[in-house]
Write a protein that holds these residues in place. Structure first.
Motif, PDB file in Angstrom:
ATOM      1  N   ALA A  21      -9.642  -6.575  15.433  1.00  0.00           N
ATOM      2  CA  ALA A  21      -9.055  -5.432  14.730  1.00  0.00           C
ATOM      3  C   ALA A  21      -9.781  -5.195  13.414  1.00  0.00           C
ATOM      4  CB  ALA A  21      -7.569  -5.677  14.476  1.00  0.00           C
ATOM      5  N   ASP A  22      -9.842  -3.948  12.998  1.00  0.00           N
ATOM      6  CA  ASP A  22     -10.419  -3.572  11.704  1.00  0.00           C
ATOM      7  C   ASP A  22      -9.316  -3.479  10.656  1.00  0.00           C
ATOM      8  OD1 ASP A  22     -13.304  -3.026  12.167  1.00  0.00           O
ATOM      9  OD2 ASP A  22     -12.485  -1.651  13.661  1.00  0.00           O
ATOM     10  N   GLY A  23      -9.619  -4.020   9.475  1.00  0.00           N
ATOM     11  CA  GLY A  23      -8.718  -3.856   8.342  1.00  0.00           C
ATOM     12  C   GLY A  23      -9.362  -2.953   7.321  1.00  0.00           C
ATOM     13  N   ILE A  24      -8.930  -1.711   7.235  1.00  0.00           N
ATOM     14  CA  ILE A  24      -9.605  -0.675   6.456  1.00  0.00           C
ATOM     15  C   ILE A  24      -8.820  -0.400   5.172  1.00  0.00           C
ATOM     16  CG2 ILE A  24     -10.337   1.732   6.450  1.00  0.00           C
ATOM     17  CD1 ILE A  24     -10.542   1.441   9.550  1.00  0.00           C
ATOM     18  N   ASP A  25      -9.487  -0.538   4.050  1.00  0.00           N
ATOM     19  CA  ASP A  25      -8.868  -0.348   2.735  1.00  0.00           C
ATOM     20  C   ASP A  25      -9.565   0.795   2.012  1.00  0.00           C
ATOM     21  OD1 ASP A  25      -7.545  -0.729   0.280  1.00  0.00           O
ATOM     22  OD2 ASP A  25      -9.128  -2.073  -0.414  1.00  0.00           O
ATOM     23  N   ARG A  26      -8.804   1.840   1.676  1.00  0.00           N
ATOM     24  CA  ARG A  26      -9.334   2.978   0.922  1.00  0.00           C
ATOM     25  C   ARG A  26      -8.617   3.035  -0.419  1.00  0.00           C
ATOM     26  NH1 ARG A  26      -8.503   5.985   6.508  1.00  0.00           N
ATOM     27  NH2 ARG A  26      -6.509   4.985   6.084  1.00  0.00           N
ATOM     28  N   GLU A  27      -9.403   3.165  -1.495  1.00  0.00           N
ATOM     29  CA  GLU A  27      -8.838   3.159  -2.838  1.00  0.00           C
ATOM     30  C   GLU A  27      -9.458   4.266  -3.681  1.00  0.00           C
ATOM     31  OE1 GLU A  27      -9.046  -0.546  -4.862  1.00  0.00           O
ATOM     32  OE2 GLU A  27      -8.460  -1.737  -3.112  1.00  0.00           O
ATOM     33  N   VAL A  71      -4.405   2.513  -9.580  1.00  0.00           N
ATOM     34  CA  VAL A  71      -5.108   2.746  -8.323  1.00  0.00           C
ATOM     35  C   VAL A  71      -4.125   3.155  -7.239  1.00  0.00           C
ATOM     36  CG1 VAL A  71      -4.968   0.282  -7.774  1.00  0.00           C
ATOM     37  CG2 VAL A  71      -6.619   1.714  -6.590  1.00  0.00           C
ATOM     38  N   LEU A  72      -4.545   4.078  -6.414  1.00  0.00           N
ATOM     39  CA  LEU A  72      -3.836   4.438  -5.185  1.00  0.00           C
ATOM     40  C   LEU A  72      -4.583   3.802  -4.021  1.00  0.00           C
ATOM     41  CD1 LEU A  72      -3.327   8.271  -5.819  1.00  0.00           C
ATOM     42  CD2 LEU A  72      -1.728   6.436  -6.331  1.00  0.00           C
ATOM     43  N   GLY A 121       0.267   2.357  -1.331  1.00  0.00           N
ATOM     44  CA  GLY A 121       1.030   2.225  -2.552  1.00  0.00           C
ATOM     45  C   GLY A 121       0.200   2.452  -3.803  1.00  0.00           C
ATOM     46  N   VAL A 122       0.731   1.952  -4.918  1.00  0.00           N
ATOM     47  CA  VAL A 122       0.147   2.128  -6.245  1.00  0.00           C
ATOM     48  C   VAL A 122       0.112   0.782  -6.945  1.00  0.00           C
ATOM     49  CG1 VAL A 122       0.352   3.272  -8.481  1.00  0.00           C
ATOM     50  CG2 VAL A 122       1.071   4.469  -6.394  1.00  0.00           C
ATOM     51  N   ASP A 123      -1.011   0.483  -7.582  1.00  0.00           N
ATOM     52  CA  ASP A 123      -1.147  -0.672  -8.465  1.00  0.00           C
ATOM     53  C   ASP A 123      -1.457  -0.183  -9.868  1.00  0.00           C
ATOM     54  OD1 ASP A 123      -0.652  -3.115  -7.240  1.00  0.00           O
ATOM     55  OD2 ASP A 123      -2.626  -3.197  -6.292  1.00  0.00           O
ATOM     56  N   ALA A 124      -0.789  -0.771 -10.851  1.00  0.00           N
ATOM     57  CA  ALA A 124      -1.115  -0.510 -12.258  1.00  0.00           C
ATOM     58  C   ALA A 124      -1.141  -1.842 -12.987  1.00  0.00           C
ATOM     59  CB  ALA A 124      -0.089   0.425 -12.887  1.00  0.00           C
ATOM     60  N   GLU A 125      -2.133  -2.017 -13.867  1.00  0.00           N
ATOM     61  CA  GLU A 125      -2.290  -3.321 -14.510  1.00  0.00           C
ATOM     62  C   GLU A 125      -2.889  -3.165 -15.898  1.00  0.00           C
ATOM     63  OE1 GLU A 125      -4.305  -7.706 -13.590  1.00  0.00           O
ATOM     64  OE2 GLU A 125      -4.519  -6.046 -12.162  1.00  0.00           O
ATOM     65  N   LEU A 126      -2.482  -4.038 -16.816  1.00  0.00           N
ATOM     66  CA  LEU A 126      -3.048  -4.130 -18.156  1.00  0.00           C
ATOM     67  C   LEU A 126      -3.182  -5.611 -18.474  1.00  0.00           C
ATOM     68  CD1 LEU A 126      -3.941  -2.522 -20.687  1.00  0.00           C
ATOM     69  CD2 LEU A 126      -1.624  -2.841 -21.566  1.00  0.00           C
ATOM     70  N   ASN A 127      -4.411  -6.044 -18.844  1.00  0.00           N
ATOM     71  CA  ASN A 127      -4.653  -7.470 -18.996  1.00  0.00           C
ATOM     72  C   ASN A 127      -5.668  -7.703 -20.103  1.00  0.00           C
ATOM     73  OD1 ASN A 127      -5.541 -10.252 -18.492  1.00  0.00           O
ATOM     74  ND2 ASN A 127      -4.458 -10.058 -16.551  1.00  0.00           N
ATOM     75  N   GLY A 128      -5.355  -8.628 -20.998  1.00  0.00           N
ATOM     76  CA  GLY A 128      -6.314  -8.987 -22.034  1.00  0.00           C
ATOM     77  C   GLY A 128      -5.679  -9.100 -23.400  1.00  0.00           C
ATOM     78  N   GLU A 129      -6.429  -8.688 -24.424  1.00  0.00           N
ATOM     79  CA  GLU A 129      -6.030  -8.837 -25.810  1.00  0.00           C
ATOM     80  C   GLU A 129      -5.690  -7.466 -26.393  1.00  0.00           C
ATOM     81  OE1 GLU A 129      -7.902 -10.542 -29.996  1.00  0.00           O
ATOM     82  OE2 GLU A 129      -9.147  -9.550 -28.481  1.00  0.00           O
ATOM     83  N   LEU A 130      -4.391  -7.218 -26.617  1.00  0.00           N
ATOM     84  CA  LEU A 130      -3.959  -5.955 -27.207  1.00  0.00           C
ATOM     85  C   LEU A 130      -4.403  -5.822 -28.657  1.00  0.00           C
ATOM     86  CD1 LEU A 130      -0.317  -5.521 -25.860  1.00  0.00           C
ATOM     87  CD2 LEU A 130      -2.226  -3.966 -25.484  1.00  0.00           C
ATOM     88  N   ALA A 131      -4.342  -6.905 -29.388  1.00  0.00           N
ATOM     89  CA  ALA A 131      -4.726  -6.966 -30.795  1.00  0.00           C
ATOM     90  C   ALA A 131      -5.079  -8.413 -31.083  1.00  0.00           C
ATOM     91  CB  ALA A 131      -3.583  -6.478 -31.693  1.00  0.00           C
ATOM     92  N   PRO A 132      -5.743  -8.703 -32.211  1.00  0.00           N
ATOM     93  CA  PRO A 132      -6.071 -10.092 -32.508  1.00  0.00           C
ATOM     94  C   PRO A 132      -4.848 -10.996 -32.421  1.00  0.00           C
ATOM     95  CG  PRO A 132      -7.207  -8.649 -34.035  1.00  0.00           C
ATOM     96  CD  PRO A 132      -6.292  -7.770 -33.227  1.00  0.00           C
TER      97      PRO A 132
END
Length: 847
Positions: free
Chosen positions: A631-637, A654-655, A693-704
């Motif tokens: 089977a093929d697993g097809i991912d479109r983003e 991302v959608l 579906g939908v993915d939303a992400e924020l990662n890292g350093e907002l401020a020192p």
């Protein structure tokens, strides 16, 4: 590993990731100057001269150390430190501040092939204007009062199409990083801990020792270590639990199809687990904690040069853990030793050899808590476990690996990587698989047991080689990667089942584990499963920078695999001839990947991608005897990515839309059952699983000093047979982690915590309340539906820097003591409570 009743065995393998510290920076009290820079992509020597001219700072270096090296383009406002880090990012060079107007460029240090800022390819959250130094080169102020630096991962390598270190914003797929700092602050000790906190991942608990991971509705079956060959044969093993993190640094998570490097697997996600590496300077780290329910752990990690003027370096990590659980009498004791050597054979050749040994001794709880037969919650106490005092599950895992990296002229590099894994497991445990009688509160089905007559074994060898490089045809930069990999797996599982033993449980609320002695094995007979897997693949990819803003990437993988599993019986150590053999063969399966990114401005990029991956149809055949093709697993983003603070903070929205096409479906015009009772014919490839579906992400350093790791996932999935593909996957899933170092006179304090919230999920189906010893239902089946309503769990943490070497932290998990089920199973079991309110006191030291 999923320990199940004697009639079934489900297998799983998981690997984890680790940490390699970056360089320590100074923290002057004044804000550094920023320069308006515009430097084209060009040879590194010319780029450094352009930086010197535009900044007015003298930059000195020997011309031969920059030969064959090229610098990326740089445009915008940068501090001098940041500009140098970016220009030197893919070289073996660093810099030293001689005085405020003079900087020297020099080699980074023996054998380090990574960029100066951070050996994991990340950006550091350091005070503005710091000098770029080795970890041991600290100022007087740092030696008296400075806090440890924080490393924020902002680039990935193991899950990138061109297998080169790439900023997250430039990757045309959904890639997330779980940093070492987040792992440390959340007291993660194994891969399950990491993924419980990872955006978009649902953790399904199998037993007290292992878990299954789900992304976008699909079970994760593809695991890499150091970007090597996929260890995706581990979807079916009873041996591995969830591995310890002592060996590893950080975790890269690719949500979607792993087209180029995954080979056989599901399209939900792929994991890359990065091992720790030796450092060029001496360092010793220690951490220990004590937590609720007698949960104790200690770890020592030492590294540094051994000789040959620093060309030979080593690292050693030792772990000891001993824990009970909030459900008694389950427990786990773990010991692990990991060691690695790096040696610079030449200035461009790096050899790495390492290995680990892990001992686990556990008293497992195998099947969680049961419900009533209709799926309603019996509200059993969280501390009550239907386990047995005599149960045991003991494993020994040995690992050896070797890596060779050879750099060539310009930006070309050859990487070879080989890993050998061997495991032996001995076990004997009991299991209840009975719903609760709603009137009497009894368990109407007697418990069963499973024993290993002699140690079960599993051996795996993986190898991969990849050549990466860049050149400029027609004035446009082209990054290429070409390589191949091979995986061999052999598993020998022997077991002795006991279908019923002991007295009946008259009242499950009054269950007493001491009432059940270990049942005697009635005869020397056993069942054996001997499985062998060989997988191979070749791949090629290229990324072309068409303009300064637009780049396209494409590639393909050609895969083949052969799986064989022979099930037989034996007695007295002699296996009977014959047996039932199942085979699967898939040859020359092509899985393509294409993507594009477009920079809107200095912070935002648009991207789109198409990725494929394949999954075998388990040897099922069509009319005429041919295997049903895989089977093929097809991912479109399609999505938008963002990067701020020079890459220290990253975000995405991302959608996605995934289809797994070509699943084997029974051919209604035929009917055939082979003599062994296993139906193999006849099928045709027309089934489809879907997820979007939908993915939303924020990662890292907002401020020192302010770190964040947060994301939201919305997923709708549908299965081939109707209904949900994964009812364990909630429609809405939110994960938030944050940590803030207080300013000014309170800077020794760090406060933070996490929130995990999700909408409801469920499990539904048909239940047979009474089975005979052959698995036949003796009474009419009845429907059930189990529901876990929406919930949120909050954890809090406070840390204090005692002195430059020691810090302590107190964590309170599930602060409001929310009662919920982390995993929903069936009325007969598989329901797992989330952990109650608990405490962890941790101490970290570093010299």
């Amino acid at each position: 590993m999923k320990l199940k009743a004697p009639a079934t065995i489900l297998w799983s393998f998981l690997i984890a990731a680790g940490w390699l510290p970056g360089l320590t920076g100074a923290a002057p009290s004044t804000e550094p100057a920023k320069y308006d820079l515009k430097i084209d992509s060009q040879p590194l020597s010319a780029a450094l001269q352009a930086l010197a001219k535009q900044s007015g700072v003298q930059i000195i270096f020997f011309s031969q150390i920059t030969e064959g090296l090229r610098a990326p383009a740089l445009e915008g406002q940068f501090t001098l430190s940041t500009a140098l880090e970016l220009l030197l990012a893919h070289s073996q060079l660093t810099f030293r501040v001689i005085n405020p107007k003079t900087i020297e460029i020099l080699t980074l240090g023996p054998g380090s092939p990574q960029s100066p800022p951070n050996a994991t390819g990340g950006a550091k959250a350091r005070a503005p204007g710091d000098a770029h130094r080795k970890p041991a080169e600290k100022t007087a102020g740092e030696n008296s009062q400075a806090l440890d630096e924080i490393v924020v991962n902002s680039t990935a390598e193991g899950l990138v199409a061109t297998r080169t270190e790439t900023p997250l914003r430039e990757i045309a797929q959904t890639v997330s990083l779980v940093s070492q700092e987040q792992i440390r602050q959340q007291n993660d000790t194994d891969l399950a801990d990491v993924l419980k906190n990872a955006v978009g991942i649902t953790v399904v608990q199998n037993n007290s020792l292992s878990d299954t991971f789900v992304s976008r509705g699909f079970t994760i079956t593809t695991f890499h270590v150091d970007g090597g060959a996929a260890l995706n044969s581990f979807g079916n093993t009873p041996i591995y639990g969830t591995p310890d993190l002592g060996e590893y640094d950080h975790v890269e998570v690719l949500r979607g199809s792993d087209a180029l490097f995954g080979g056989l697997g599901n399209p939900g996600a792929s994991l890359n687990l990065v091992r720790k590496r030796p450092l060029a300077t001496n360092e010793a780290a220690f951490n220990a904690y004590a937590g609720s329910w007698n949960n104790y752990r200690a770890e020592a990690d030492v590294t540094g040069p051994l000789g040959f003027d620093g060309a030979l370096r080593a690292r050693l990590d030792v772990v000891f853990g001993d824990r009970d659980y909030f459900f008694k009498p389950a427990s786990l004791e773990r010991k692990k030793v990991f060691g690695v050597l790096e040696y610079d054979l030449t200035a461009r050749t790096l050899l790495t050899v390492g290995g680990s040994y892990q001992w686990d001794n556990a008293l497992p709880l195998v099947n969680g808590w049961p419900f009533y037969a209709d799926g309603s919650d019996a509200h059993l106490p969280r501390s009550l476990a239907l386990a047995f005092n005599w149960s045991r599950y003991d494993t020994q895992t040995r690992e050896y690996y070797a890596q060779l990296q050879q750099a060539f002229g310009g930006e070309w590099k050859l990487k070879l990587n080989a890993t050998s894994l061997d495991t032996a497991a001995s076990y004997g445990y009991g299991i209840f698989e009975s719903p609760i009688d709603p009137i009497t509160k009894a368990l109407p089905v007697l418990p069963a047991a499973l024993f290993s007559p002699f140690p079960n074994t599993q051996d795996q060898f993986v190898f991969d080689g990849i050549l990466t490089g860049s050149f400029d045809p027609f004035g446009h930069r082209l990054d290429v990667a070409v390589g191949g990999d091979y995986t061999h797996f052999k598993g020998n599982v022997t077991l002795q089942p006991i279908f019923a033993f002991g007295p009946a449980v008259d009242n499950v609320f009054a269950y007493n584990a001491a009432a059940y002695a270990s049942p005697p094995v009635p005869n020397p007979g056993y069942l054996q499963s001997l499985a062998t897997t060989n997988q191979s693949g070749e791949f090629a990819s290229a990324r072309l920078y068409l303009t300064g803003a637009l780049s396209v990437v494409g590639g393909a993988r050609l895969s083949s695999n052969r799986l064989s599993n022979t099930i037989s019986s034996g007695a007295g150590g002699v296996t009977s001839p014959g047996g039932l053999t199942e085979e699967t063969k898939d040859h020359n399966k092509v899985t393509p990947f294409v993507g594009a990114t477009y920079d809107l401005n200095a912070h935002y990029s648009l991207y789109a991608s198409y990725a494929d991956i394949y999954q075998t149809n388990n040897g099922q055949s069509e009319v005429g005897g041919a295997f049903v093709p895989p089977a093929d697993g097809i991912d479109r983003e399609v999505g938008i990515k963002a990067s701020w603070r020079n890459g220290a903070l990253n975000g995405l929205v991302v959608l996605y839309d995934i289809e797994q096409r070509g699943l084997a479906v029974r051919d209604p015009s035929t009917s055939f059952v082979n003599p062994g009772g296993l139906s193999t014919c006849c099928f045709f490839p027309s089934g489809t699983n879907k997820s979007s579906g939908v993915d939303a992400e924020l990662n890292g350093e907002l401020a020192p000093g302010w770190l964040i790791g947060t994301g939201y996932t919305f997923d709708v999935n549908h299965a081939l047979a109707g209904g949900e593909l994964s009812s364990a996957t909630p429609r809405h899933l939110v994960k938030l982690w944050s940590s803030w170092q207080l300013p000014g006179e309170y800077q020794r304090w760090t406060i933070g915590g996490s929130v995990q919230a999700q909408s409801s999920n469920f499990e539904a189906g048909l239940l047979c309340a009474q089975l005979d010893s052959f698995g036949n239902c003796l009474v009419p089946q009845q429907s059930f539906r189990e529901v876990q309503g929406s919930f949120a769990v909050i954890d809090l943490r406070a840390g204090y820097q005692i002195d430059p070497h020691w810090r302590a932290a107190l964590s309170v998990n599930n602060v409001f003591d929310r009662i919920y089920y982390q995993t929903i199973g069936v009325p007969g079991g598989g329901n797992w409570y989330g952990e109650p309110r608990g405490f962890v006191l941790r101490v970290d030291g570093r010299y």
